[in-house]
Design a protein around this motif. Structure first.
Motif, PDB file in Angstrom:
ATOM      1  N   LYS A 207       5.764 -85.983  16.038  1.00 23.84           N
ATOM      2  CA  LYS A 207       5.044 -86.455  17.233  1.00 23.84           C
ATOM      3  C   LYS A 207       5.452 -87.884  17.563  1.00 23.84           C
ATOM      4  O   LYS A 207       5.437 -88.301  18.714  1.00 23.84           O
ATOM      5  CB  LYS A 207       3.531 -86.395  16.994  1.00 23.84           C
ATOM      6  N   GLY A 208       5.787 -88.648  16.525  1.00 24.74           N
ATOM      7  CA  GLY A 208       6.233 -90.035  16.725  1.00 24.74           C
ATOM      8  C   GLY A 208       7.744 -90.124  16.963  1.00 24.74           C
ATOM      9  O   GLY A 208       8.301 -91.222  16.993  1.00 24.74           O
ATOM     10  N   GLY A 209       8.411 -88.984  17.073  1.00 19.60           N
ATOM     11  CA  GLY A 209       9.849 -88.983  17.388  1.00 19.60           C
ATOM     12  C   GLY A 209      10.738 -89.118  16.168  1.00 19.60           C
ATOM     13  O   GLY A 209      11.941 -89.345  16.292  1.00 19.60           O
ATOM     14  N   ILE A 210      10.168 -88.972  14.958  1.00 17.72           N
ATOM     15  CA  ILE A 210      10.990 -89.068  13.732  1.00 17.72           C
ATOM     16  C   ILE A 210      11.129 -87.674  13.124  1.00 17.72           C
ATOM     17  O   ILE A 210      10.134 -87.041  12.765  1.00 17.72           O
ATOM     18  CB  ILE A 210      10.341 -90.022  12.696  1.00 17.72           C
ATOM     19  N   GLN A 211      12.382 -87.215  13.014  1.00 17.18           N
ATOM     20  CA  GLN A 211      12.629 -85.887  12.438  1.00 17.18           C
ATOM     21  C   GLN A 211      12.767 -86.008  10.923  1.00 17.18           C
ATOM     22  O   GLN A 211      13.557 -86.809  10.444  1.00 17.18           O
ATOM     23  CB  GLN A 211      13.931 -85.287  13.013  1.00 17.18           C
ATOM     24  N   LEU A 212      12.008 -85.217  10.223  1.00 13.76           N
ATOM     25  CA  LEU A 212      12.094 -85.203   8.761  1.00 13.76           C
ATOM     26  C   LEU A 212      12.632 -83.853   8.309  1.00 13.76           C
ATOM     27  O   LEU A 212      12.340 -82.838   8.925  1.00 13.76           O
ATOM     28  CB  LEU A 212      10.701 -85.391   8.147  1.00 13.76           C
ATOM     29  N   GLY A 213      13.383 -83.885   7.237  1.00 10.42           N
ATOM     30  CA  GLY A 213      13.888 -82.630   6.665  1.00 10.42           C
ATOM     31  C   GLY A 213      13.520 -82.577   5.192  1.00 10.42           C
ATOM     32  O   GLY A 213      14.379 -82.769   4.327  1.00 10.42           O
ATOM     33  N   PHE A 214      12.222 -82.373   4.919  1.00 12.06           N
ATOM     34  CA  PHE A 214      11.815 -82.234   3.517  1.00 12.06           C
ATOM     35  C   PHE A 214      12.530 -81.026   2.932  1.00 12.06           C
ATOM     36  O   PHE A 214      12.791 -80.056   3.636  1.00 12.06           O
ATOM     37  CB  PHE A 214      10.295 -82.054   3.416  1.00 12.06           C
ATOM     38  N   ARG A 215      12.813 -81.082   1.637  1.00  7.21           N
ATOM     39  CA  ARG A 215      13.581 -79.990   1.025  1.00  7.21           C
ATOM     40  C   ARG A 215      12.849 -79.400  -0.188  1.00  7.21           C
ATOM     41  O   ARG A 215      12.064 -80.089  -0.848  1.00  7.21           O
ATOM     42  CB  ARG A 215      14.968 -80.480   0.589  1.00  7.21           C
ATOM     43  N   ALA A 216      13.183 -78.138  -0.458  1.00  7.37           N
ATOM     44  CA  ALA A 216      12.650 -77.458  -1.639  1.00  7.37           C
ATOM     45  C   ALA A 216      13.495 -77.859  -2.855  1.00  7.37           C
ATOM     46  O   ALA A 216      14.599 -78.390  -2.709  1.00  7.37           O
ATOM     47  CB  ALA A 216      12.694 -75.948  -1.431  1.00  7.37           C
TER      48      ALA A 216
END
Ligand SMILES: C[S@@+](CC[C@H](N)C(=O)[O-])C[C@H]1O[C@@H](n2cnc3c(N)ncnc32)[C@H](O)[C@@H]1O
Length: 262
Positions: A207-216
């Motif tokens: 929503k704040g424009g920051i893309q996160l790619g958390f990983r398993a």
């Protein structure tokens, strides 16, 4: 490096930035209302995760210095927060050399705090993007001797780099430049330890424009392919320690490990 204030790139305070959101989570003051707007909507566990991650950095860096490592390349440094990596390692080895890198202009503005080296050692800062690893290594070669072991730290950084941007190749390319006996220190927000919380955090950042790619776990483990994990292996941030005192054993959604280059 000397800081030329005239050449500071402009700060964009109209949208949230990862370094400033993290600063807020750690209780810092170097953030803006847009960053706070993202951070304050995160679940309280996000603040715990930031603290646990930072404490992992303290323990891992101190351990490496105790093993005789005296050269450090820290990418995704963040806004200075005491103690910074160089303060930890130079407290053990005053002559240690540390090269810091971050792509956020606000970190450059505060870089003077990172450059207060012990007189016996060196600290240096370059504004650069981990997605251009050659540029970072080329700069770091002016300060660090790539013929001797180096600790490369990518702490809470790679979850900002999605698979489409070749996160694993970037790490492999960086590690390839390191001689045998070097170390990779990496921590990474998990997608599988507390999936609901991870989804919530990812959504609020988005929503704040920051893309996160958390990983398993398996995807985080791949960053260490071809390296020898140091005991206790790939664990959560609060589970990683060497010797006493052990950190408080609390739940953590952050994976962390240190591995040795063969
Ligand atoms: C969560 S903070 C972690 C700071 C510090 N490593 C720590 O663990 O305490 C992530 C940092 O990575 C930086 N960062 C994000 N994407 C980056 C990129 N592509 N290249 C370099 N730094 C980046 C952000 O600006 C931020 O300072």
């Amino acid at each position: 490096m000397t800081i030329d204030r005239q050449s500071f790139p402009p700060l964009d305070t109209s949208k949230a930035h990862p370094a400033r959101v993290y600063d807020w989570l750690l209780g810092g003051k170097d953030n803006y209302p847009v960053d706070e707007a993202v951070a304050e909507k995160l679940p309280p566990e996000a603040r715990d995760a930031a603290r646990q991650n930072r404490e992992f950095m303290h323990r891992a860096s101190a351990w490496l210095a105790e093993q005789g490592i005296d050269q450090f390349l820290d990418i995704g440094t963040g806004i200075p927060t005491q103690p910074n990596l160089h303060q930890i390692v130079q407290g053990i080895t005053p002559s240690a050399k540390v090269v810091y890198t971050d792509n956020d202009p606000i970190v450059l503005r505060h870089a003077e705090a990172l450059l207060v080296s012990r007189p016996e050692g060196v600290t240096d800062y370059i504004q650069a993007d981990v997605r251009r690893p050659q540029e970072i290594v080329e700069h770091a070669r002016h300060v660090l001797d790539f013929g001797r072991p180096i600790a490369l730290s990518l702490i809470a950084l790679m979850h900002f780099i999605p698979d489409e941007q070749d996160a694993h190749s970037i790490v492999a390319n960086l590690v390839e430049t390191l001689p045998s006996g070097s170390y990779l220190v990496l921590s990474h927000a998990s997608s599988d330890l507390f999936p609901e919380l991870s989804a919530q955090v990812t959504a609020e950042y988005a929503k704040g424009g920051i893309q996160l790619g958390f990983r398993a776990r398996a995807e985080v483990e791949r960053f260490f392919d071809g390296l020898d994990l140091v005991s206790p292996g790939l664990v959560t941030a609060t589970e990683w320690f060497q010797g006493a005192p052990a950190p408080a054993q609390e739940d953590s959604g952050i994976y962390a490990a240190v591995a040795r280059v063969r």
